[in-house]
Structure formats: C-alpha cells, structure tokens
Write a protein that holds these residues in place. Structure first.
Motif, PDB file in Angstrom:
ATOM      1  N   LEU A  56      12.301  19.644   7.301  1.00  0.00           N
ATOM      2  CA  LEU A  56      12.369  20.380   6.197  1.00  0.00           C
ATOM      3  C   LEU A  56      13.827  20.157   5.774  1.00  0.00           C
ATOM      4  O   LEU A  56      14.189  20.196   4.425  1.00  0.00           O
ATOM      5  N   ASP A  57      14.807  20.095   6.837  1.00  0.00           N
ATOM      6  CA  ASP A  57      16.184  20.214   6.280  1.00  0.00           C
ATOM      7  C   ASP A  57      16.453  18.645   5.555  1.00  0.00           C
ATOM      8  O   ASP A  57      17.513  18.902   4.563  1.00  0.00           O
ATOM      9  N   TRP A  58      16.047  17.775   6.041  1.00  0.00           N
ATOM     10  CA  TRP A  58      16.016  16.406   5.177  1.00  0.00           C
ATOM     11  C   TRP A  58      15.493  16.271   3.867  1.00  0.00           C
ATOM     12  O   TRP A  58      15.945  16.037   2.867  1.00  0.00           O
ATOM     13  N   ALA A  63      18.069  17.557   0.007  1.00  0.00           N
ATOM     14  CA  ALA A  63      17.601  16.532  -0.868  1.00  0.00           C
ATOM     15  C   ALA A  63      18.266  16.557  -2.168  1.00  0.00           C
ATOM     16  O   ALA A  63      18.547  17.688  -2.628  1.00  0.00           O
ATOM     17  N   VAL A  64      18.103  15.599  -2.816  1.00  0.00           N
ATOM     18  CA  VAL A  64      18.613  15.392  -4.480  1.00  0.00           C
ATOM     19  C   VAL A  64      17.457  15.422  -5.020  1.00  0.00           C
ATOM     20  O   VAL A  64      16.610  14.184  -4.748  1.00  0.00           O
ATOM     21  N   TRP A  65      17.243  16.051  -5.964  1.00  0.00           N
ATOM     22  CA  TRP A  65      15.822  16.058  -6.884  1.00  0.00           C
ATOM     23  C   TRP A  65      16.045  15.314  -8.059  1.00  0.00           C
ATOM     24  O   TRP A  65      14.717  15.030  -8.637  1.00  0.00           O
ATOM     25  N   SER A  66      16.915  15.280  -8.705  1.00  0.00           N
ATOM     26  CA  SER A  66      17.066  14.636 -10.038  1.00  0.00           C
ATOM     27  C   SER A  66      18.417  14.062 -10.123  1.00  0.00           C
ATOM     28  O   SER A  66      19.094  14.097  -9.305  1.00  0.00           O
ATOM     29  N   ILE A  78      24.770  11.402   0.507  1.00  0.00           N
ATOM     30  CA  ILE A  78      24.064  12.581   0.873  1.00  0.00           C
ATOM     31  C   ILE A  78      23.288  12.555   2.222  1.00  0.00           C
ATOM     32  O   ILE A  78      23.163  11.509   2.803  1.00  0.00           O
ATOM     33  N   ALA A  79      23.083  13.397   2.857  1.00  0.00           N
ATOM     34  CA  ALA A  79      22.367  13.643   3.993  1.00  0.00           C
ATOM     35  C   ALA A  79      20.975  13.814   4.101  1.00  0.00           C
ATOM     36  O   ALA A  79      20.090  13.649   5.210  1.00  0.00           O
ATOM     37  N   GLY A  80      20.325  14.250   2.823  1.00  0.00           N
ATOM     38  CA  GLY A  80      18.922  14.324   2.826  1.00  0.00           C
ATOM     39  C   GLY A  80      18.347  13.355   2.070  1.00  0.00           C
ATOM     40  O   GLY A  80      18.795  12.083   1.727  1.00  0.00           O
ATOM     41  N   ALA A  81      17.171  13.631   1.742  1.00  0.00           N
ATOM     42  CA  ALA A  81      16.216  12.737   0.858  1.00  0.00           C
ATOM     43  C   ALA A  81      16.771  12.487  -0.691  1.00  0.00           C
ATOM     44  O   ALA A  81      17.454  13.500  -1.211  1.00  0.00           O
TER      45      ALA A  81
END
Length: 370
Positions: A56-58, A63-66, A78-81
């Motif tokens: 969930l954290d990743w 996360a970056v969505w756009s 970034i450390a997320g998706a």
C-alpha cells in the motif's frame, strides 16, 4: 390439552439454549484451537499485514499518479510507483497501433464485444436462434467498426488492430468457432464407424501434441505458401481458425469425458423409446455432458483467454505486446513494472469474471438437479 402440551415439551426443550456460532467463535475454533495454531495464525497475520502495508505504501501513498508536463521527470526520484506511465500511455495499451484519431471506433468495438459476451451469459439468450442473432450482430458491428470503409469511416487493416480490443476479439472468435468444432469432434470420436472414430482421434491427438505457437505460426506464415490466393484470406482469420482448432481439440476431450460419465442405461432407454440419434444427442447426452464437464470447461476458457498473448509471435499487437510498447521508449523504460501490473489487472478482471460465472452456472445447474 394436556397430551398436546406434553408432546410439544421435548421439542421446546431441544430448542432451548440453541445459538448459532458467532464470528468470534468460528475464528477461535478455526485459527486458535491450540497454542501451536494460535502461534502460526499470529505469525501469518503479521506477515500479511507487513506485506500489505509495504504494498500500500509503494502503490498508493508514495505513488505518482500523473505527469502535468507529459514527461517522466516527476518519477525520477520517487520511492513509490509511477502510475503516470499509465496516464500517459494508456491509449497504446488499450488500442495498440490503431490510428489515434479513430480510436473511438476501437473503444466502441471493444464495448460491443464485451456486451455481446455478457448478454450471451444471461439465461434469456440460451436459445439457439437468440444466441445466433446476438453473436452475428455483435461480430458484424465489431468488424464494421474496426475495418471501416463504410459510413464515412477510414479503412483500417487488421494488421493495425491491437491492444485490449484485439485480445477480446480473438478470444471471442476462437471460442465461438471452436466450441461447435469441439462438439463435432467429440461426437465423431464416439462414432460407431471405426474409420471416422480413428481419424478424428488422430486429428485431436495430433493438434494436442503441438504447441499453440506452432499452430499459429503455421496458420499465419506457412499456409500462404500452400493455399491458393482465393483461399488464403486475411492473416487474422487464418490465426483465428488455428486458435479455434487448438481450443476445439482440448474441449472435445472435455466434452467426451462428460458424455462418458453419463450412465449407459440412459442412452439405451432413449433408443428403446424410439428417439433418433440427434434427439438422443441434443436432448439427453449433450446437456448432461456440458453439466458434468462444466468445471474443466471453465478452466479451458480461462486458459484460452490467457493464451491470446502468444499472438505477438506472429506480428499482432495484443494487450501484452502493446504494454511492452508503452514502456519501450527511453522516456518510460524504467516503469515496466507498473505497466505489467496494469496489464495483469486487466487479465484478472476478465479471468475472475469467467470463474465467478462458472461458479454461478454450477450453483444453477446443481439447483436444477434437485
């Protein structure tokens, strides 16, 4: 009155104190019956919570969505998706090589095919005439939308089709053509004429002994050298025929197993009543065969949908190949994991829907038995 009261007393006594088990009782009985079970359950729950938190954290929190500027710069540190790759490249995944300004046709055609599949699952359409009209109309609308050349639409050759639309079309066409072939093969293999039975068995065993890639490669690239020009047709239709033949070979054995599970006395009784071969087959044997073979049939349908990804070998851009193209540029080459997750979710939606529909059919047919 006293006698009646005495007769009711034991029943009332048996019902006293009856309480259904609550959720806490069932959990304790299932996971915490002994100290060892409790320890294993706690360790398992801790591991699941740990994995769920990091996923969930990743996938969500970091996360970056756009990407406002349309580039991958926002995802560099970034450390997320990086779901921005889906936001920027989703058209390639869904529509493949279809012309950009005509992609509304591909979307509408995909919706038409999905709606046709969903409607054919409704019991009201389970009549030969209704089902035939539904599928003929669905395929005609789909082909007109995708091919064009009519009503002012630009012509688009099948080589430029791709993405999710092509995957759904290949699957639906392969199953629609392959299922009647499978029924015919199963019946021919049970024929009382030895030559017919053995030749059909050789065909089924020969097709099942070959990888699907070999059949698709032969249909797409080898047949043009051995067939006359008027019989070749478009490559996509040759691939669909090969795909349907492979599906039919496996499904024929599933149907034959369902027929063999029917007691022999039923067919003998039908003969004694004077029913013809087609009456015995269509009204007694095949309905029970499909009911008995429903679980492996659903399993074969699921496998067939996933096998559509192999058409990339012969030059078609299905949804998986389109996903590879979506991150294949230098701009988004690092975001392949997010693209594969998105494609996997699309496959999951279709496969899970098929499995749930199969479970519904099993419950419906089991209820019909009672």
């Amino acid at each position: 009155m006293t006698a009646v009261s005495d007769m009711n007393t034991p029943r009332q006594t048996l019902n006293v104190g009856f309480r259904p088990d609550g959720l806490a009782t069932r959990l304790r009985r299932r996971y915490f019956r002994t100290p060892a079970n409790a320890l294993i359950s706690l360790l398992g729950m801790a591991a699941l919570l740990y994995l769920a938190y990091h996923a969930l954290d990743w996938a969500v929190l970091k996360a970056v969505w756009s990407s406002p500027d349309g580039t991958s710069a926002v995802c560099r540190d970034i450390a997320g998706a990086c779901w921005a790759v889906i936001q920027q490249r989703w058209r390639i995944i869904i529509f493949g090589l279809f012309p950009y300004d005509e992609q509304w046709r591909s979307m509408l055609a995909c919706v038409v095919m999905v709606v046709t599949i969903v409607l054919s699952c409704l019991p009201w359409f389970w009549k030969p005439l209704r089902l035939s009209i539904l599928w003929c109309a669905g395929f005609i609308i789909f082909y007109v939308l995708m091919r064009g050349g009519l009503f002012g639409m630009r012509a688009v050759m099948p080589a430029d089709w791709g993405g999710l639309t092509l995957t759904v079309f290949l699957y639906a066409a392969g199953v629609l053509i392959g299922m009647p072939m499978a029924i015919a093969m199963a019946l021919l293999r049970r024929s009382e004429m030895p030559l017919v039975s053995r030749m059909t068995g050789a065909l089924i065993d020969g097709v099942r002994s070959l990888p699907l890639v070999t059949i698709l490669f032969t249909a797409a690239l080898i047949f043009p050298f051995v067939l006359p020009d008027w019989l070749q047709g478009d490559k996509i239709w040759r691939v669909i025929i090969g795909f349907a033949l492979f599906f039919a070979a496996y499904q024929a054995e599933i149907i034959r197993s369902g027929i063999q599970s029917i007691p022999v006395g039923q067919e003998e009784a039908a003969k004694a009543l004077g029913l013809s071969y087609w009456q015995r087959t269509g009204r007694i044997m095949l309905p029970q065969a499909f009911r008995n073979a429903l679980p492996p049939t659903i399993n074969q349908l699921v496998i067939t949908f996933k096998e559509t990804s192999l058409i990339v070998i012969i030059g078609f851009f299905d949804i998986l190949a389109s996903g590879n193209a979506a991150y294949g540029t230098g701009e988004w080459s690092f975001a392949y994991f997010e693209v594969y997750i998105f494609v996997a979710l699309v496959y999951f939606v279709f496969v899970f829907s098929l499995s749930r529909y199969g479970a519904y059919l099993e419950r419906r047919m089991r209820f019909g038995q009672h």
